[in-house]
Design a protein around this motif. Structure first.
Motif, PDB file in Angstrom:
ATOM      1  N   THR A  56       0.870  -1.184   0.000  1.00 55.72           N
ATOM      2  CA  THR A  56       0.000   0.000   0.000  1.00 55.72           C
ATOM      3  C   THR A  56       0.905   1.232   0.000  1.00 55.72           C
ATOM      4  OG1 THR A  56      -0.001   0.155   2.404  1.00 55.72           O
ATOM      5  CG2 THR A  56      -1.709  -1.222   1.415  1.00 55.72           C
ATOM      6  N   SER A  57       0.327   2.408  -0.307  1.00 57.06           N
ATOM      7  CA  SER A  57       1.162   3.616  -0.343  1.00 57.06           C
ATOM      8  C   SER A  57       1.719   3.911   1.054  1.00 57.06           C
ATOM      9  CB  SER A  57       0.353   4.799  -0.868  1.00 57.06           C
ATOM     10  OG  SER A  57      -0.808   4.958  -0.084  1.00 57.06           O
ATOM     11  N   GLU A  58       0.927   3.546   2.082  1.00 58.48           N
ATOM     12  CA  GLU A  58       1.375   3.754   3.466  1.00 58.48           C
ATOM     13  C   GLU A  58       2.606   2.888   3.752  1.00 58.48           C
ATOM     14  OE1 GLU A  58       1.895   5.353   6.789  1.00 58.48           O
ATOM     15  OE2 GLU A  58       0.243   6.112   5.548  1.00 58.48           O
ATOM     16  N   GLU A  59       2.536   1.618   3.336  1.00 60.40           N
ATOM     17  CA  GLU A  59       3.672   0.692   3.547  1.00 60.40           C
ATOM     18  C   GLU A  59       4.889   1.157   2.748  1.00 60.40           C
ATOM     19  OE1 GLU A  59       1.345  -3.538   4.362  1.00 60.40           O
ATOM     20  OE2 GLU A  59       1.763  -2.913   2.304  1.00 60.40           O
ATOM     21  N   ALA A  60       4.640   1.637   1.531  1.00 58.93           N
ATOM     22  CA  ALA A  60       5.758   2.095   0.687  1.00 58.93           C
ATOM     23  C   ALA A  60       6.469   3.274   1.357  1.00 58.93           C
ATOM     24  CB  ALA A  60       5.238   2.492  -0.691  1.00 58.93           C
ATOM     25  N   ARG A  61       5.677   4.202   1.941  1.00 60.45           N
ATOM     26  CA  ARG A  61       6.284   5.352   2.652  1.00 60.45           C
ATOM     27  C   ARG A  61       7.101   4.878   3.851  1.00 60.45           C
ATOM     28  NH1 ARG A  61       1.668   8.256   1.463  1.00 60.45           N
ATOM     29  NH2 ARG A  61       0.626   7.660   3.395  1.00 60.45           N
ATOM     30  N   ARG A  62       6.512   3.938   4.595  1.00 63.48           N
ATOM     31  CA  ARG A  62       7.216   3.394   5.769  1.00 63.48           C
ATOM     32  C   ARG A  62       8.525   2.726   5.359  1.00 63.48           C
ATOM     33  NH1 ARG A  62       4.905  -2.113   7.486  1.00 63.48           N
ATOM     34  NH2 ARG A  62       6.184  -2.573   5.657  1.00 63.48           N
ATOM     35  N   ASN A  63       8.473   1.946   4.268  1.00 65.26           N
ATOM     36  CA  ASN A  63       9.676   1.238   3.803  1.00 65.26           C
ATOM     37  C   ASN A  63      10.780   2.206   3.389  1.00 65.26           C
ATOM     38  OD1 ASN A  63       8.322  -1.094   4.295  1.00 65.26           O
ATOM     39  ND2 ASN A  63       7.958  -1.648   2.163  1.00 65.26           N
ATOM     40  N   THR A  64      10.387   3.310   2.744  1.00 65.60           N
ATOM     41  CA  THR A  64      11.384   4.315   2.343  1.00 65.60           C
ATOM     42  C   THR A  64      12.059   4.900   3.575  1.00 65.60           C
ATOM     43  OG1 THR A  64      10.025   4.808   0.429  1.00 65.60           O
ATOM     44  CG2 THR A  64      11.692   6.437   0.994  1.00 65.60           C
ATOM     45  N   LEU A 113      12.333   3.492   6.525  1.00 60.77           N
ATOM     46  CA  LEU A 113      13.181   2.457   7.137  1.00 60.77           C
ATOM     47  C   LEU A 113      14.535   2.378   6.426  1.00 60.77           C
ATOM     48  CD1 LEU A 113      10.520  -0.352   7.712  1.00 60.77           C
ATOM     49  CD2 LEU A 113      11.997   0.574   9.488  1.00 60.77           C
ATOM     50  N   LYS A 114      14.497   2.384   5.079  1.00 65.93           N
ATOM     51  CA  LYS A 114      15.756   2.282   4.324  1.00 65.93           C
ATOM     52  C   LYS A 114      16.643   3.500   4.579  1.00 65.93           C
ATOM     53  CE  LYS A 114      13.615   1.196   0.429  1.00 65.93           C
ATOM     54  NZ  LYS A 114      13.320   0.852  -0.973  1.00 65.93           N
ATOM     55  N   ASP A 115      16.007   4.692   4.577  1.00 63.81           N
ATOM     56  CA  ASP A 115      16.786   5.919   4.833  1.00 63.81           C
ATOM     57  C   ASP A 115      17.457   5.856   6.206  1.00 63.81           C
ATOM     58  OD1 ASP A 115      16.042   6.882   2.405  1.00 63.81           O
ATOM     59  OD2 ASP A 115      14.440   8.192   3.152  1.00 63.81           O
ATOM     60  N   THR A 116      16.681   5.415   7.210  1.00 63.37           N
ATOM     61  CA  THR A 116      17.224   5.345   8.576  1.00 63.37           C
ATOM     62  C   THR A 116      18.342   4.322   8.651  1.00 63.37           C
ATOM     63  OG1 THR A 116      14.960   5.820   9.292  1.00 63.37           O
ATOM     64  CG2 THR A 116      16.523   5.184  11.006  1.00 63.37           C
ATOM     65  N   MET A 117      18.166   3.181   7.990  1.00 59.66           N
ATOM     66  CA  MET A 117      19.216   2.151   7.991  1.00 59.66           C
ATOM     67  C   MET A 117      20.490   2.675   7.338  1.00 59.66           C
ATOM     68  SD  MET A 117      17.221  -1.385   7.085  1.00 59.66           S
ATOM     69  CE  MET A 117      18.701  -2.409   7.018  1.00 59.66           C
ATOM     70  N   ARG A 118      20.312   3.397   6.214  1.00 56.59           N
ATOM     71  CA  ARG A 118      21.508   3.932   5.533  1.00 56.59           C
ATOM     72  C   ARG A 118      22.288   4.847   6.479  1.00 56.59           C
ATOM     73  NH1 ARG A 118      17.657   5.157   1.281  1.00 56.59           N
ATOM     74  NH2 ARG A 118      17.610   3.473  -0.225  1.00 56.59           N
ATOM     75  N   GLU A 119      21.561   5.621   7.264  1.00 61.54           N
ATOM     76  CA  GLU A 119      22.226   6.546   8.198  1.00 61.54           C
ATOM     77  C   GLU A 119      22.864   5.822   9.377  1.00 61.54           C
ATOM     78  OE1 GLU A 119      19.574   9.608   9.652  1.00 61.54           O
ATOM     79  OE2 GLU A 119      18.903  10.022   7.603  1.00 61.54           O
ATOM     80  N   GLN A 120      22.119   4.835   9.917  1.00 61.54           N
ATOM     81  CA  GLN A 120      22.511   4.328  11.237  1.00 61.54           C
ATOM     82  C   GLN A 120      23.307   3.031  11.233  1.00 61.54           C
ATOM     83  OE1 GLN A 120      18.952   4.154  13.590  1.00 61.54           O
ATOM     84  NE2 GLN A 120      18.681   6.374  13.622  1.00 61.54           N
ATOM     85  N   CYS A 121      23.007   2.126  10.292  1.00 65.31           N
ATOM     86  CA  CYS A 121      23.630   0.818  10.488  1.00 65.31           C
ATOM     87  C   CYS A 121      24.219   0.160   9.252  1.00 65.31           C
ATOM     88  CB  CYS A 121      22.634  -0.139  11.144  1.00 65.31           C
ATOM     89  SG  CYS A 121      21.238  -0.511  10.084  1.00 65.31           S
ATOM     90  N   ILE A 122      23.911   0.667   8.051  1.00 65.65           N
ATOM     91  CA  ILE A 122      24.377  -0.035   6.844  1.00 65.65           C
ATOM     92  C   ILE A 122      25.906  -0.215   6.834  1.00 65.65           C
ATOM     93  CG2 ILE A 122      24.607   0.154   4.320  1.00 65.65           C
ATOM     94  CD1 ILE A 122      21.917  -1.007   5.133  1.00 65.65           C
ATOM     95  N   PRO A 123      26.731   0.835   7.142  1.00 56.99           N
ATOM     96  CA  PRO A 123      28.184   0.602   7.131  1.00 56.99           C
ATOM     97  C   PRO A 123      28.608  -0.544   8.054  1.00 56.99           C
ATOM     98  CG  PRO A 123      27.717   2.950   7.201  1.00 56.99           C
ATOM     99  CD  PRO A 123      26.413   2.254   7.398  1.00 56.99           C
ATOM    100  N   SER A 124      27.960  -0.634   9.215  1.00 55.71           N
ATOM    101  CA  SER A 124      28.302  -1.730  10.144  1.00 55.71           C
ATOM    102  C   SER A 124      27.880  -3.081   9.569  1.00 55.71           C
ATOM    103  CB  SER A 124      27.599  -1.531  11.488  1.00 55.71           C
ATOM    104  OG  SER A 124      27.891  -0.259  11.992  1.00 55.71           O
ATOM    105  N   LEU A 125      26.713  -3.109   8.924  1.00 52.80           N
ATOM    106  CA  LEU A 125      26.255  -4.370   8.315  1.00 52.80           C
ATOM    107  C   LEU A 125      27.233  -4.798   7.216  1.00 52.80           C
ATOM    108  CD1 LEU A 125      22.364  -3.942   7.936  1.00 52.80           C
ATOM    109  CD2 LEU A 125      23.651  -4.871   9.839  1.00 52.80           C
ATOM    110  N   VAL A 126      27.646  -3.828   6.376  1.00 53.88           N
ATOM    111  CA  VAL A 126      28.578  -4.141   5.290  1.00 53.88           C
ATOM    112  C   VAL A 126      29.880  -4.695   5.874  1.00 53.88           C
ATOM    113  CG1 VAL A 126      29.955  -3.172   3.405  1.00 53.88           C
ATOM    114  CG2 VAL A 126      27.569  -2.458   3.692  1.00 53.88           C
ATOM    115  N   GLU A 127      30.341  -4.093   6.965  1.00 55.55           N
ATOM    116  CA  GLU A 127      31.569  -4.572   7.631  1.00 55.55           C
ATOM    117  C   GLU A 127      31.370  -6.016   8.106  1.00 55.55           C
ATOM    118  OE1 GLU A 127      35.243  -4.868   8.578  1.00 55.55           O
ATOM    119  OE2 GLU A 127      34.494  -3.071   7.564  1.00 55.55           O
ATOM    120  N   SER A 128      30.184  -6.290   8.650  1.00 50.45           N
ATOM    121  CA  SER A 128      29.918  -7.663   9.131  1.00 50.45           C
ATOM    122  C   SER A 128      29.946  -8.651   7.968  1.00 50.45           C
ATOM    123  CB  SER A 128      28.574  -7.732   9.862  1.00 50.45           C
ATOM    124  OG  SER A 128      27.487  -7.670   8.953  1.00 50.45           O
TER     125      SER A 128
END
Length: 962
Positions: free
Chosen positions: A161-169, A171-186
């Motif tokens: 749904t458009s609501e879920e799509a907004r939420r997913n965007t 989530l991805k933005d927040t992950m890119r800021e907060q944890c993606i570099p650490s995940l890539v390192e793992s």
């Protein structure tokens, strides 16, 4: 927990236990605290049975998905703790859980992540990583959780749904800021740690990298340490397939064209120096299929870069990129020509796009011309069937090859755009070489040679198949090949694929025979003897029947010398197959339809006199009529139901064949002009008595009805004397479906003959309506969907009939009925407009009401009709759109509203100020409409432009609805 019910979770449990387990699951889903029992069972490892563990996860999954917001803070905390406790326990398990449990656990983790990451659990990944560290069982679960998270966030197969799509965007933005570099390192640590010791984990990790790379910062992955590791994996047999897919995802990522070219080139250099560009036919085909997909991705990425650079005007970089593309063509050709079709199929995209570039260049270099020729030869070679292809029982492998051939055809079409002369010359060379010595050549080589000629017809487009005029060199090349095809004797080759290709090509190039008509007799003989309609293969006979009819139709002007001979030769193929078991006719009844049509075309388009045509048509149809009479008598006597069905089918075929012959007539060659009216009237007299047969009514009526439809077109008013008795029979004890199919016949007669059939219509109007009302009023089961649908369709047919009658200027048919019947009909129209939530029928009802107001609503209209307008039609125009079921967001409903507006406009047109007065003083106040809106409504209604009022009416009802 109900231990008895849990026994039913085992797939081997008996049906009762399984049913009980399902009911228990439903019960737990509604229960307030069942999830806590399941959470405890998982955290404390109470059960060892895998199915019960899976079941507990399902209950928790349901809680998170549908009822999470009902939980208190403490309860939500408990779910988090349960999952982490379960994860910790996995580190100590001597044996990992079954895969299906690990996948379900990962899904539950991912659901919780989506629900909590932005608010309650920002350290989701760090908490998991701190538990699993580099423990192999833990790493496995961590990677599965990552894949489940990716599926939740970016899986394109899931509709969000458009609501879920907004939420997913978010989530991805927040992950890119907060944890993606650490995940890539793992991931890097996992790959480094396990690449030589645990192939399964390494492949899982590569899959994760490939999935995430599409939406994270590419520089985190496309850097020296990562790429070098991935390239290293390309040389390790157990890792290289996943490494290939991972590299493909990296190459596929959108980026600046110059950077993309550099990235692809650096990858290619390493892959080439590792020896991966030398394709060995014996190499591992699974790997090569992935490698081919990677090369395709690299090629297409470079082509996208080239296109962007050309658009931006950077011709220097575009030239460099084009050189990089050209350097991959040799590798592309090796993969395209590979004997494994999957490997070849995966590279077609690159090949197609490369040809598209060449098409745009003003001139081709010698090397590019050589490349085009090489692609052409590869396509010709790959189009060839292999020995294993099963022509009699085509299965999945065969279907895949047919699809693959379609892809190759696209390449061939593109080659024709780049260099039509080269394609024509290449096909001509292959064709002539193969057909020179066809007797000693394998079937697949002959088939592909003829197939290529066939494909040229679409690859070298012309208007209306005029391949043999215009461009002289092309016309003469095609003419030479066609001449060779029909004179070489190859039609006698003993393989179905060659035979079929021969006939397909002959029909595709039918215009050849207008240039060289001397070859028609030979081709007709091929159609008529053991090569075509009498071939041993039913598949060939069936296809030839269709192609034969097309051949004769397209060349009807050239057929005159052969008509009687052909009719004699097809005599046995026209015989009605007797309904006896075990009788094997050469052609199925569907195939025979084409033969009957062909016979009709030969007779009708011949240069014979009308008398001669009549004789030939009578010879064609008399055996059908005689057989029909005999079969009908047999059916009346038949006791056994199977025998009845077989006889009814046979009768239906006889009528169908007669109907099909009539397709040969046209405006230039009518039944009358050909002197054939009498023959078809005889057919009518023969077939109509079958309508009174009480057995197998549906089949027989359907056939006779179709014949009547055809005769109304062909015989015109000569058919009218037969209509009353036919109608009477068809209205006897009929079902909804019978009526639904009978009404179009009456509509056709009404629209075509209008006042000529007025007396007949007046007479049968009420009997038809009684039959319709009787069926509509029959009680049906409340939730019988099919009965409800049948009634809805019949209602639509009924209103369509009234629309035809009023729209054909035949309103007197209704007006001349008894007063109470007229009233009854009018009320059904009002009911159709208001009471049934079917916008298609509502639209028709408003069209009828508009027409009746136009005809009867004036000062000298039908007595009492003005009263009916104000009491019933005006209210209908408001009550229908005010219903909750009248959905103004639905396109069909908007069309119904549009007709409703036309009705109101027509009332105003016929009644003038009186109508406005009634709306202002009486009707609208009774609906509690405020005076300002009443004023606004009446002004809109008086606007000369109908569109203004239509638009206003929509807004009016949108405001009026709560």
């Amino acid at each position: 927990m109900d231990e008895q019910a849990l026994l039913g979770l085992n797939p081997n449990a008996d049906a009762d236990f399984r049913q009980r387990a399902l009911a228990y699951f439903e019960q737990l889903k509604i229960s307030q605290d069942a999830w806590q029992v399941c959470a405890e069972a998982l955290a404390q490892r109470i059960y060892s049975d895998d199915h019960i563990k899976f079941f507990c996860f399902q209950v928790i999954e349901h809680q998170i998905k549908f009822k999470y917001s009902e939980l208190t803070e403490v309860q939500q905390q408990l779910i988090r703790e349960t999952l982490i406790t379960w994860l910790q326990a996995q580190m100590l398990n001597p044996q990992p859980e079954k895969t299906f449990i690990r996948n379900k656990a990962a899904q539950v983790f991912a659901l919780l992540f989506v629900t909590e990451y932005l608010t309650k659990w920002p350290k989701f990944f760090f908490d998991i990583l701190s538990v699993v560290d580099l423990n192999p069982q833990g790493v496995d679960l961590y990677l599965r959780i990552l894949m489940a998270v990716d599926a939740e966030l970016v899986d394109r197969d899931v509709v969000h749904t458009s609501e879920e799509a907004r939420r997913n965007t978010l989530l991805k933005d927040t992950m890119r800021e907060q944890c993606i570099p650490s995940l890539v390192e793992s991931w890097y640590q996992i790959l480094q740690n396990y690449q030589y010791t645990n192939a399964e984990l390494t492949c899982q990790c590569l899959e994760v990298v490939g999935a995430f790379v599409s939406w994270i910062d590419l520089s985190l992955i496309a850097n020296e340490r990562f790429i070098n590791m991935l390239l290293g994996h390309m040389s390790v047999e157990v890792l290289r397939e996943e490494a290939c897919d991972c590299l493909f995802e990296i190459v596929n990522k959108g980026m600046d064209p110059i950077d993309k070219t550099k990235l692809v080139e650096s990858l290619c250099q390493v892959l080439q120096s590792a020896g991966l560009f030398c394709i060995d036919q014996e190499d591992d085909v699974d790997f090569l299929a992935r490698f081919s997909k990677l090369v395709n991705g690299m090629g297409q990425a470079l082509i996208t870069s080239w296109t962007k650079l050309v658009k931006s005007g950077d011709m220097k970089s575009a030239q460099d990129t084009l050189q990089a593309i050209e350097a991959k063509v040799a590798l592309m050709l090796q993969l395209l020509i590979h004997e494994d079709d999957d490997i070849s199929s995966n590279i077609i995209g690159f090949c197609y796009d490369y040809l598209h570039i060449l098409k745009q260049l003003s001139a081709l270099s010698d090397q590019q011309k050589t490349n085009v020729e090489a692609i052409m030869l590869a396509v010709m070679k790959k189009l060839t069937y292999d020995e294993e292809y099963n022509f009699e029982h085509e299965g999945e492998d065969e279907a895949m090859f047919v699809e693959y051939r379609k892809q190759l055809k696209l390449l061939l079409d593109r080659l024709a755009q780049v260099s039509p002369e080269l394609l024509l010359a290449s096909v001509r060379r292959v064709f002539n070489t193969t057909l020179q010595n066809w007797q000693a050549t394998r079937f697949m080589e002959i088939e592909v040679a003829i197939r290529l000629l066939y494909m040229l017809a679409e690859a070298l487009p012309v208007s209306h198949g005029a391949h043999f005029s215009g461009d002289i060199s092309k016309a003469s090349a095609l003419q030479d090949m066609m001449r060779t095809l029909v004179t070489s004797g190859v039609s006698a080759y003993q393989h179905t694929s060659v035979t079929l290709e021969f006939f397909e090509t002959v029909v595709r190039y039918e215009k050849f025979f207008t240039v060289e008509p001397q070859h028609i007799p030979n081709v007709l003989m091929a159609f008529l003897d053991h090569r075509g309609l009498r071939h041993t293969s039913p598949k060939v006979r069936s296809r030839t029947a269709y192609l034969f009819s097309r051949f004769v139709k397209s060349l009807n002007k050239q057929m005159n010398p052969f008509i009687e001979d052909v009719l004699n030769r097809i005599q046995d193929l026209l015989e009605l197959s007797p309904p006896e078991n075990g009788y094997q006719a050469l052609l199925s009844s569907d195939d025979q339809l084409f033969i009957y049509e062909t016979a009709g075309v030969l007779i009708v388009n011949s240069e014979y006199s009308a008398e001669r045509k009549q004789v030939l048509m009578r010879n064609l149809l008399t055996p059908l009529m005689e057989k029909f009479k005999v079969l009908l008598e047999k059916l009346m006597m038949a006791q056994d139901e199977d025998r009845q069905i077989a006889l009814a089918d046979c009768l239906n075929h006889a009528v169908g064949f007669a109907s099909r012959t009539s397709k040969a007539f046209s405006n230039k060659q009518t039944v009358k002009q050909c002197g054939c009216s009498e023959v078809y009237l005889d057919c009518l007299q023969t077939f109509l008595p079958a309508l009174s047969c009480p057995l197998q009514k549906e089949v027989i009526r359907s056939g006779v009805r179709t014949f009547l439809h055809r005769m109304i077109i062909c015989l015109e008013e000569e058919v009218l004397p037969f209509i009353p008795s036919a109608s009477e029979h068809m209205l006897k004890d009929c079902e909804a479906k019978d009526l639904q199919e009978f009404i179009p016949l009456i509509n056709q007669i009404t629209a075509k003959f209008k006042t000529q059939v007025s007396p007949f219509l007046q007479q049968m109007f009420m009997p038809l309506l009684h039959a319709i009302f009787e069926v509509l009023l029959r009680p049906a089961e409340e939730n019988d969907q099919s009965a409800a649908l049948e009634k809805q369709m019949l209602r639509r047919s009924y209103f369509a009939f009234l629309q035809t009658v009023t729209g054909s200027g035949m309103s007197e048919v209704i007006a001349n009925q008894d007063a109470e019947n007229v009233e009854r009909v009018l009320f059904t129209i009002i009911q159709g407009a208001v009471d049934y939530p079917d916008p298609i029928a509502q639209k028709t009802c408003f069209i009828i009401l508009s027409k009746l107001v136009e005809l009867w609503g004036g000062k000298d209209g039908l007595v009492g009709f003005a009263d009916f307008v104000y009491k019933h039609i005006v209210p209908a125009c408001f009550l229908a759109p005010l219903k909750q079921t009248f959905d103004l967001a639905d396109a069909q409903t908007v069309l119904a509203l549009s007709e409703c507006a036309v009705t109101l406009k027509t009332i105003h047109l016929k009644r003038g100020p009186e109508c406005i007065h009634y709306l202002q003083q009486e009707y609208l106040p009774s609906l509690q409409v405020v005076p300002e809106i009443i004023q606004e409504f009446c002004q809109a209604l008086q606007q000369p432009d109908a569109k203004v009022f239509k638009n206003y009416l929509k807004v009016f009802f949108q405001r009026a609805k709560p």
